[in-house]
Design an enzyme around this catalytic site. Structure first.
Site, PDB file in Angstrom:
ATOM      1  N   GLY A  19     -74.924  10.594  18.954  1.00 46.65           N
ATOM      2  CA  GLY A  19     -73.905  10.043  19.799  1.00 46.65           C
ATOM      3  C   GLY A  19     -72.613  10.716  19.193  1.00 46.65           C
ATOM      4  N   ASP A  20     -71.663  10.387  20.037  1.00 51.42           N
ATOM      5  CA  ASP A  20     -70.110  10.802  20.074  1.00 51.42           C
ATOM      6  C   ASP A  20     -70.045  12.460  20.082  1.00 51.42           C
ATOM      7  OD1 ASP A  20     -69.460   8.028  20.139  1.00 51.42           O
ATOM      8  OD2 ASP A  20     -70.001   8.184  17.745  1.00 51.42           O
ATOM      9  N   GLU A  21     -70.852  12.863  20.634  1.00 53.21           N
ATOM     10  CA  GLU A  21     -70.882  14.541  20.717  1.00 53.21           C
ATOM     11  C   GLU A  21     -69.831  15.088  21.684  1.00 53.21           C
ATOM     12  OE1 GLU A  21     -73.558  12.898  21.485  1.00 53.21           O
ATOM     13  OE2 GLU A  21     -75.178  13.000  20.250  1.00 53.21           O
ATOM     14  N   LYS A  23     -69.778  13.792  25.176  1.00 58.47           N
ATOM     15  CA  LYS A  23     -70.375  13.446  26.529  1.00 58.47           C
ATOM     16  C   LYS A  23     -69.359  13.321  27.663  1.00 58.47           C
ATOM     17  CE  LYS A  23     -73.272  10.406  24.794  1.00 58.47           C
ATOM     18  NZ  LYS A  23     -72.751  10.575  23.228  1.00 58.47           N
ATOM     19  N   GLY A  47     -69.235   4.472  23.711  1.00 58.87           N
ATOM     20  CA  GLY A  47     -67.468   4.819  23.912  1.00 58.87           C
ATOM     21  C   GLY A  47     -67.357   6.148  24.427  1.00 58.87           C
ATOM     22  N   HIS A  48     -66.937   6.509  25.524  1.00 64.44           N
ATOM     23  CA  HIS A  48     -66.692   7.794  25.889  1.00 64.44           C
ATOM     24  C   HIS A  48     -65.459   8.058  26.201  1.00 64.44           C
ATOM     25  CE1 HIS A  48     -71.334   8.023  27.489  1.00 64.44           C
ATOM     26  NE2 HIS A  48     -71.155   7.647  26.228  1.00 64.44           N
ATOM     27  N   THR A  49     -64.926   9.061  25.738  1.00 62.50           N
ATOM     28  CA  THR A  49     -63.304   9.343  25.797  1.00 62.50           C
ATOM     29  C   THR A  49     -63.150  10.379  26.481  1.00 62.50           C
ATOM     30  OG1 THR A  49     -62.938   8.308  23.526  1.00 62.50           O
ATOM     31  CG2 THR A  49     -61.249   9.527  24.559  1.00 62.50           C
ATOM     32  N   THR A 133     -73.487  -2.072  17.220  1.00 55.07           N
ATOM     33  CA  THR A 133     -72.249  -2.347  17.712  1.00 55.07           C
ATOM     34  C   THR A 133     -72.095  -3.809  17.726  1.00 55.07           C
ATOM     35  OG1 THR A 133     -73.037  -1.933  20.024  1.00 55.07           O
ATOM     36  CG2 THR A 133     -71.888  -0.262  18.656  1.00 55.07           C
ATOM     37  N   GLN A 228     -75.130   7.474  23.797  1.00 54.78           N
ATOM     38  CA  GLN A 228     -75.598   7.468  22.419  1.00 54.78           C
ATOM     39  C   GLN A 228     -76.232   8.888  22.538  1.00 54.78           C
ATOM     40  OE1 GLN A 228     -76.968   4.340  24.273  1.00 54.78           O
ATOM     41  NE2 GLN A 228     -74.937   3.983  23.558  1.00 54.78           N
ATOM     42  N   THR A 305     -66.189   0.808  18.125  1.00 53.39           N
ATOM     43  CA  THR A 305     -65.871  -0.388  16.893  1.00 53.39           C
ATOM     44  C   THR A 305     -64.642   0.069  16.241  1.00 53.39           C
ATOM     45  OG1 THR A 305     -67.593   0.929  15.651  1.00 53.39           O
ATOM     46  CG2 THR A 305     -68.402  -0.917  16.990  1.00 53.39           C
ATOM     47  N   ARG A 309     -66.356   7.282  11.160  1.00 50.67           N
ATOM     48  CA  ARG A 309     -67.689   7.928  11.161  1.00 50.67           C
ATOM     49  C   ARG A 309     -68.275   8.671  10.201  1.00 50.67           C
ATOM     50  NH1 ARG A 309     -66.007  10.147  17.291  1.00 50.67           N
ATOM     51  NH2 ARG A 309     -66.341   8.166  18.416  1.00 50.67           N
ATOM     52  N   GLY A 425     -60.856  21.363  21.989  1.00 50.38           N
ATOM     53  CA  GLY A 425     -59.634  20.666  22.205  1.00 50.38           C
ATOM     54  C   GLY A 425     -60.172  19.282  22.942  1.00 50.38           C
TER      55      GLY A 425
HETATM   56  P1  GDP Z   1     -69.053  10.756  23.431  1.00 51.90           P
HETATM   57  O1  GDP Z   1     -69.492   9.494  23.001  1.00 51.90           O
HETATM   58  O2  GDP Z   1     -70.275  11.617  23.156  1.00 51.90           O
HETATM   59  O3  GDP Z   1     -68.611  10.779  24.963  1.00 51.90           O
HETATM   60  O4  GDP Z   1     -67.779  11.087  22.725  1.00 51.90           O
HETATM   61  P2  GDP Z   1     -66.692  10.299  22.093  1.00 51.90           P
HETATM   62  O5  GDP Z   1     -65.810  10.487  23.324  1.00 51.90           O
HETATM   63  O6  GDP Z   1     -67.109   9.173  21.547  1.00 51.90           O
HETATM   64  O7  GDP Z   1     -66.286  11.303  21.076  1.00 51.90           O
HETATM   65  C1  GDP Z   1     -65.667  12.555  21.061  1.00 51.90           C
HETATM   66  C2  GDP Z   1     -64.215  12.476  20.588  1.00 51.90           C
HETATM   67  O8  GDP Z   1     -64.074  14.008  20.644  1.00 51.90           O
HETATM   68  C3  GDP Z   1     -63.489  12.218  21.679  1.00 51.90           C
HETATM   69  O9  GDP Z   1     -62.191  11.418  21.062  1.00 51.90           O
HETATM   70  C4  GDP Z   1     -62.931  13.453  22.542  1.00 51.90           C
HETATM   71  O10 GDP Z   1     -61.801  13.255  23.255  1.00 51.90           O
HETATM   72  C5  GDP Z   1     -63.028  14.314  21.590  1.00 51.90           C
HETATM   73  N1  GDP Z   1     -63.274  15.485  21.863  1.00 51.90           N
HETATM   74  C6  GDP Z   1     -64.159  16.266  22.664  1.00 51.90           C
HETATM   75  N2  GDP Z   1     -64.281  17.618  22.471  1.00 51.90           N
HETATM   76  C7  GDP Z   1     -63.238  18.000  21.716  1.00 51.90           C
HETATM   77  C8  GDP Z   1     -62.797  19.029  21.148  1.00 51.90           C
HETATM   78  O11 GDP Z   1     -63.645  20.217  21.253  1.00 51.90           O
HETATM   79  N3  GDP Z   1     -61.805  19.242  20.106  1.00 51.90           N
HETATM   80  C9  GDP Z   1     -61.320  17.901  19.712  1.00 51.90           C
HETATM   81  N4  GDP Z   1     -60.315  18.022  18.929  1.00 51.90           N
HETATM   82  N5  GDP Z   1     -61.543  16.806  20.215  1.00 51.90           N
HETATM   83  C10 GDP Z   1     -62.675  16.788  21.137  1.00 51.90           C
HETATM   84  P1  IMO Z   2     -71.791   6.933  22.577  1.00 51.19           P
HETATM   85  O1  IMO Z   2     -72.244   6.965  23.986  1.00 51.19           O
HETATM   86  C1  IMO Z   2     -72.526   6.491  18.272  1.00 51.19           C
HETATM   87  C2  IMO Z   2     -75.426   3.339  16.898  1.00 51.19           C
HETATM   88  C3  IMO Z   2     -74.781   2.196  16.124  1.00 51.19           C
HETATM   89  C4  IMO Z   2     -76.016   1.892  15.484  1.00 51.19           C
HETATM   90  C5  IMO Z   2     -77.346   2.124  16.573  1.00 51.19           C
HETATM   91  C6  IMO Z   2     -77.590   0.792  17.307  1.00 51.19           C
HETATM   92  O2  IMO Z   2     -70.306   6.790  22.381  1.00 51.19           O
HETATM   93  O3  IMO Z   2     -72.314   8.139  22.033  1.00 51.19           O
HETATM   94  P2  IMO Z   2     -76.842  -0.568  19.019  1.00 51.19           P
HETATM   95  O4  IMO Z   2     -75.620  -1.331  19.190  1.00 51.19           O
HETATM   96  O5  IMO Z   2     -76.836   0.303  20.109  1.00 51.19           O
HETATM   97  O6  IMO Z   2     -78.064  -1.544  18.928  1.00 51.19           O
HETATM   98  O7  IMO Z   2     -76.675   0.158  17.669  1.00 51.19           O
HETATM   99  O8  IMO Z   2     -76.667   3.088  17.324  1.00 51.19           O
HETATM  100  N1  IMO Z   2     -74.686   3.648  18.415  1.00 51.19           N
HETATM  101  C7  IMO Z   2     -73.802   4.766  18.451  1.00 51.19           C
HETATM  102  N2  IMO Z   2     -73.330   5.726  17.631  1.00 51.19           N
HETATM  103  N3  IMO Z   2     -72.247   6.708  19.359  1.00 51.19           N
HETATM  104  C8  IMO Z   2     -72.783   5.811  20.445  1.00 51.19           C
HETATM  105  O9  IMO Z   2     -72.489   5.695  21.708  1.00 51.19           O
HETATM  106  C9  IMO Z   2     -73.570   4.504  19.930  1.00 51.19           C
HETATM  107  N4  IMO Z   2     -74.207   3.396  20.591  1.00 51.19           N
HETATM  108  C10 IMO Z   2     -74.784   3.089  19.692  1.00 51.19           C
HETATM  109  O10 IMO Z   2     -73.849   2.664  15.640  1.00 51.19           O
HETATM  110  O11 IMO Z   2     -76.382   2.873  14.242  1.00 51.19           O
HETATM  111 MG    MG Z   3     -68.834   8.034  21.672  1.00 48.93          MG
END
Ligand code: GDP
Ligand code: IMO
Ligand code: MG
Length: 439
Positions: A19-21, A23, A47-49, A133, A228, A305, A309, A425
């Site tokens: 997750g949090d790559e 997306k 949580g998508h930013t 979460t 995720q 949350t 990380r 960025g």
């Molecule tokens: P998601 O859950 O896969 O959509 O990812 P998140 O939004 O939870 O986490 C990715 C974080 O990295 C966010 O705060 C984005 O704004 C930030 N982000 C995405 N790509 C880049 C990048 O190339 N560089 C930096 N510094 N931040 C990035």
């Molecule tokens: P995005 O879409 C990172 C993790 C939780 C926990 C496990 C199970 O932003 O990438 P849950 O509440 O789904 O039952 O929790 O999955 N988890 C994530 N980790 N990014 C997420 O979403 C996540 N959604 C759930 O931390 O380990």
């Molecule tokens: Mg996220």
């Protein structure tokens, strides 16, 4: 229209790790060319930013295409907390955004008792806890699977809602009382609260499977927004340290009602390093100053949350497994800027178990914790300001530091998958696209 042409129009954006790559960033990036953006699994655990024109948008349930006021769909595979959804709609409208939303009538609904159970189950699991979460995701999917679930359709039919809640609430109360003997669930207040949600959400609720299929047949372009990451997926992730849905491209057909034949291209999003929130073994984890530096530079604190990380070196062995599972066509690599000033940087190429290299990622946490990650070292790249990174992005690939290019090119070769997008960025503009007409 020719069927093959239809097939090529859609794009799935999938996280390849925990997750949090990034997306959300890429859903927004490609939304410019899309007609519709669809969430198909997970809930407000996501949580998508998205950063756009210096403004930050955080999405939990609403697809990230909302920034560009695209048509957005929350399909049947998602579990919905109606209170969170209404808050997200209100916030977008407050920011002047038009919300063009459709919600599946068959998506399941999260109730307060699901959140209570999520917490209680986590506490009972001890070292088997995934560190959820606590949004009620697991207990809601459990009710769906055991056919206790309440769906969006039920919220807009008071008689059905009443009949189902009258059966469900006493059972949930009894289960919670195993942990907390004095716990009571107030039927009336839940029934009234959810009736009100139903009244407010009714205009958005449709049967999304026929609707989405019609759009595809008309040749509209759809983005499937994964939540995720693949390694958190219920069937093919690191069970039980994951989430409760298929957080990968395999989840799209059941989560939308769209045939696998119509899916189109699949982009896998990976970070330049690894991050994970919650429990479970993380073989390349960095528990030292380098880890702290990456966490700080990558701002690695959960969008949902706020938890710090866990971070580690990039793990090509598990990403290779994710590429296979999803059938990834192209890769996007994010947060390369966040590794700046670290020297050397390391890439995990594979694992060894008892001195023997493994053929594929071994899936089971009990085996993975016995494995030794094998690394290749690379020279790091220098620190730059965010403005300098943005300028480099506008100039293109050849302007990247040569050390970074070497890092990227090794990853591409090792993964045998084309890297189509490079992100240095958080903003849409901080992106280098290496393939024209990808979508
Ligand atoms: P998601 O859950 O896969 O959509 O990812 P998140 O939004 O939870 O986490 C990715 C974080 O990295 C966010 O705060 C984005 O704004 C930030 N982000 C995405 N790509 C880049 C990048 O190339 N560089 C930096 N510094 N931040 C990035
Ligand atoms: P995005 O879409 C990172 C993790 C939780 C926990 C496990 C199970 O932003 O990438 P849950 O509440 O789904 O039952 O929790 O999955 N988890 C994530 N980790 N990014 C997420 O979403 C996540 N959604 C759930 O931390 O380990
Ligand atoms: Mg996220």
């Amino acid at each position: 229209m020719d069927k093959c042409e239809i097939k090529k129009k859609n794009l799935a954006i999938i996280g390849l790790s925990w997750g949090d790559e990034g997306k959300g960033k890429f859903v927004d990036y490609f939304s410019q060319k899309a007609d519709v953006v669809v969430r198909y699994q997970g809930g407000n655990n996501a949580g998508h930013t998205v950063v756009c024109n210096g403004k930050k948008y955080k999405f939990h349930l609403i697809p990230s295409g909302a920034v560009l006021e695209k048509e957005i769909v929350i399909a049947n595979g998602v579990v919905i907390d109606p209170r969170v959804l209404l808050e997200e709609i209100a916030l977008l409208e407050k920011n002047g955004k038009k919300v063009n939303l459709k919600i599946s009538s068959t998506a399941h609904v999260i109730f307060p008792f699901h959140k209570v159970l999520d917490g209680l189950e986590e506490e009972s699991k001890l070292d088997l806890a995934a560190g959820t979460t606590r949004r009620g995701i697991g207990p809601t999917y459990s009710d769906k699977a055991s056919r206790w679930g309440i769906r969006m359709h039920d919220l807009i039919h008071p008689d059905i809602l009443k009949m189902k809640l009258m059966k469900l609430i006493p059972i949930k109360e009894k289960i919670i009382q195993v942990f907390n003997p004095t716990y009571k669930i107030d039927f009336d207040s839940i029934y009234q609260e959810y009736l009100e949600y139903g009244r407010k959400l009714k205009p958005y609720i449709v049967d999304t499977a026929p609707y989405l299929n019609k759009l595809i047949d008309e040749g509209r372009k759809i983005i499937f927004e994964g939540a995720q990451g693949t390694l958190l997926g219920i069937d093919h992730g690191m069970y039980p340290y994951g989430t409760s849905s298929n957080a990968n491209a395999l989840g799209i057909p059941p989560g939308t009602g769209i045939s696998p034949k119509k899916l189109g291209k699949i982009i896998g999003i990976m970070k330049a390093y690894t991050s994970r929130v919650g429990g479970g073994v993380l073989p390349t984890e960095l528990m030292d100053d380098v880890g702290d530096q990456i966490r700080k530079q990558g701002n690695e604190y959960g969008t949902t949350t706020g938890r710090p990380r866990r971070v580690g070196w990039v793990d090509l062995f598990n990403i290779k497994y994710s590429i296979m599972l999803n059938g990834v066509d192209f890769l996007a690599i994010t947060l390369l800027d966040a590794l700046q000033g670290i020297n050397p940087v390391k890439i995990c190429t594979h694992y060894e178990l008892n001195g023997t290299p493994l053929e594929h990622w071994p899936i089971h946490p009990e085996i993975i914790e016995k494995c030794v990650p094998i690394y290749k070292e690379f020279k790091g790249w220098d620190v730059k300001t965010p403005e300098e990174w943005s300028k480099i992005a506008t100039r293109g690939y050849s302007s990247l530091p040569s050390e970074m290019r070497e890092y990227i090119e090794f990853i591409e070769k090792k993964l045998e998958t084309k890297i189509a997008l490079i992100s240095i960025g958080p903003s849409r503009e901080d992106t280098i696209c290496l393939i024209d007409d990808l979508f």
